[in-house]
Design an enzyme around this catalytic site. Structure first.
Site, mmCIF file in Angstrom:
data_model
loop_
_atom_site.group_PDB
_atom_site.id
_atom_site.type_symbol
_atom_site.label_atom_id
_atom_site.label_comp_id
_atom_site.label_asym_id
_atom_site.label_seq_id
_atom_site.Cartn_x
_atom_site.Cartn_y
_atom_site.Cartn_z
ATOM 1 N N HIS A 70 80.017 -17.558 154.708
ATOM 2 C CA HIS A 70 79.085 -18.317 155.534
ATOM 3 C C HIS A 70 77.844 -17.478 155.811
ATOM 4 O O HIS A 70 77.895 -16.500 156.547
ATOM 5 C CB HIS A 70 79.741 -18.730 156.851
ATOM 6 N N ASP A 79 83.216 -20.601 151.739
ATOM 7 C CA ASP A 79 82.729 -20.607 153.117
ATOM 8 C C ASP A 79 83.812 -21.157 154.040
ATOM 9 O O ASP A 79 84.236 -22.310 153.882
ATOM 10 C CB ASP A 79 81.465 -21.462 153.203
ATOM 11 N N SER A 82 73.027 -22.976 158.443
ATOM 12 C CA SER A 82 74.253 -23.345 159.136
ATOM 13 C C SER A 82 74.076 -24.670 159.886
ATOM 14 O O SER A 82 73.657 -25.666 159.305
ATOM 15 C CB SER A 82 74.663 -22.207 160.083
#
Length: 234
Positions: A171, A142, A13
């Site tokens: 995600h 995502d 991330s």
């Protein structure tokens, strides 16, 4: 204990975005032998605008992150007052993530707007400066790492990088039947290959120059500066 072991980088991330920027900034001097970045929000400005464009993105993701940061501020008011010159009254009103960045990041670092901060912190251009084998994994569904912000042309332009996208995964999701997680498999396979089957002395990051300007241009593009250096004498 193991000074000759190859060192790899792995980021998830926002950590993936930071890791890519670091690897790009280090360029040919990067100490990592290879890296994997997962669900990186490559273009933070685009990601922010996409999240703001939907109710779920705005009222769930951005609101949850914003209120969490507001709670963090409330729990550390004494430290913020002592070490920072930001408005606690403005921070106390924060509801969404971009409002926090506007109230805290911009005055702290000197950015005029949160979008300017997002553009500067993005890793899309930094990918062009990567000089080690790098595998990037993203899911096109995502909601945070928006598909329209993925660095398809940049990854294709740089021979050191591979961008792998999947149609599903969310995600940092990639859940499988039975509770497994798909993304652990390519990460393990990539690093296992790099650790045991690759002669890293054969990979010279300085041996292969990657030019991003055309042969007819006297200008050069520096991915880390995110600017075109124009030769005015040409």
């Amino acid at each position: 204990m193991y000074p000759n072991r190859p060192l790899f980088g792995l980021g998830f991330s926002l950590g993936a975005n930071i890791l890519t920027n670091y690897i790009g900034e280090e360029g040919t001097e990067c100490q990592f032998k290879a890296a994997v970045v997962i669900s990186s929000p490559w273009n933070l400005e685009i990601g922010n605008k996409v999240l703001k464009s939907t109710w779920i993105g705005h009222e769930i993701y951005l609101k949850t992150l914003g209120t969490s940061l507001r709670t963090l501020v409330n729990n550390n008011k004494a430290e913020i007052e002592k070490y920072c010159e930001v408005s606690l009254s403005e921070l106390s009103k924060v509801k969404y993530l971009y409002e926090f960045d506007r109230a805290y990041q911009c005055p702290t670092w000197g950015y005029p707007t949160e979008d300017a901060y997002y553009r500067d912190a993005s890793s899309v251009d930094a990918l062009l400066s990567v000089r080690i084998p790098l595998l990037a994994i993203n899911a096109v569904d995502d909601p945070i790492s928006a598909n329209m912000g993925l660095p398809y042309p940049e990854a294709a332009k740089n021979p050191y990088t591979v961008l792998c996208t999947t149609s599903l995964g969310g995600h940092l999701g990639w859940f499988e039947p039975g509770g497994g997680r798909w993304h652990g498999k390519p990460v393990y396979n990539f690093f296992s290959h790099m650790a045991f089957e690759i002669d890293h002395s054969s990979i010279d990051p300085k041996a292969r120059e990657v030019a991003y300007s055309t042969a007819a241009s006297a200008s050069t593009f520096n991915p880390i500066r995110r600017k075109l250096d124009v030769d005015l004498q040409a």
